[in-house]
Design an enzyme around this catalytic site. Sequence first.
Site, PDB file in Angstrom:
ATOM      1  N   GLU A  40       0.859  -1.145  -0.004  1.00 26.57           N
ATOM      2  CA  GLU A  40      -0.132   0.045   0.124  1.00 26.57           C
ATOM      3  C   GLU A  40       0.861   1.205  -0.005  1.00 26.57           C
ATOM      4  OE1 GLU A  40      -3.256   0.785  -0.280  1.00 26.57           O
ATOM      5  OE2 GLU A  40      -3.630  -1.523  -0.811  1.00 26.57           O
ATOM      6  N   TYR A 121      -5.662   7.630   4.025  1.00 24.54           N
ATOM      7  CA  TYR A 121      -5.788   6.463   2.922  1.00 24.54           C
ATOM      8  C   TYR A 121      -5.171   5.210   3.484  1.00 24.54           C
ATOM      9  CZ  TYR A 121      -4.808   4.330  -1.490  1.00 24.54           C
ATOM     10  OH  TYR A 121      -4.663   3.650  -2.475  1.00 24.54           O
ATOM     11  N   ASP A 139      -8.988   7.268  -3.539  1.00 22.83           N
ATOM     12  CA  ASP A 139      -7.762   7.716  -4.253  1.00 22.83           C
ATOM     13  C   ASP A 139      -8.179   8.405  -5.628  1.00 22.83           C
ATOM     14  OD1 ASP A 139      -8.490   5.641  -6.032  1.00 22.83           O
ATOM     15  OD2 ASP A 139      -6.372   4.596  -5.715  1.00 22.83           O
TER      16      ASP A 139
END
Length: 360
Positions: A40, A121, A139
């Site tokens: 990620e 996020y 995103d």
Amino acid sequence: MKQKEIQQQLGPLIPAWFQAHKRALPWRGISDPYAVWVSEIMLQQTRIESVIGYYARFMEAFPTVEALAQAPIERVLKCWEGLGYYSRARNLQRGAQQVAAQGAFPKGFAAWRAVPGVGAYTAAALASLCDGEAVPVVDGNVIRVVSRLRAVREPGPPAAARPGMMRWLQPVIEASGAPGDFNEGLMELGETVCLPRAPRCGACPVRALCKGAASGAPERFPGLRKRRDVPERQFAAFVVRNGAEVMLVQRPPQGLLAGFRELPMVETQERPTLPRAKTLLRERFHLVASRLRYAGTLTHVFTHFRQVLWIYEVIGSPAADGADAAVPGFYRPETCAVTTASRRILGLGQRRRGGASGEG
């Protein structure tokens, strides 16, 4: 179709489509939170195709969170070399050190958010993928997909659009029954189908729900943001070799490219003449050039500025009055973390040895 109807139908559609169409990627189907975390962080602001090789090498070098926590930072940066946005690597190690010290991985959005370097996020992605928590990830791909679904022309820049998008997606992800698959599926949809230009609407599982597609011009949503002008900065860059080694300077521990090594560079207003280049080399790096030649120009683009590099190849020795100064050292570039711009210059030098562009 009303907004609530779109939200209700969207939740189950995305995970089902994702399971049938997801790409085989090395970090998918893995239960290890550390491996998911590394992927990620690498995927932030970087294309999947660029990440795959780096991910494999990084996991081989640091297979556990403890291995990353204990590694010298220069070794970590070396593994990240060329991937860009290097603060990600430093923050990932800081977070790994905290997790290793605690002896257990965080559980849930709030706990992940408390880890150094983990923003909203990433925390949402990890909470949904590792812990099954219904927290939407937003995103650029998700903003585009949702903007087209809703026919929103101006969602605003990502930082401003994210809270509203998360609120709209919250009941959708709760209805999905598979938060991780929903988040990955929505991003995958934006990556492979709902493209910025020429979207593949015929292959989209949610076309019947999409107001943008119904308008006949889905590319209008969201509207393109105006690109800002990127300022230009000019530097003289010096290549000083000693056999297989090259002179390198270590950048400060904070700021842009912190901790990386680079060729000796001096910011200038224009391309220096050969005498001026010799003077800069002595004044800044206490090196006397017995031979110096201009070897060409290279442009390197950062997020916030464009760097024009005037390249000089040098044969020289330390000045007698520079014995107590912080003279750059010689290193084999393959053994340390070197900035991308410097690696590009060294690569150019290897390819064009022998062709002089002026010498003094």
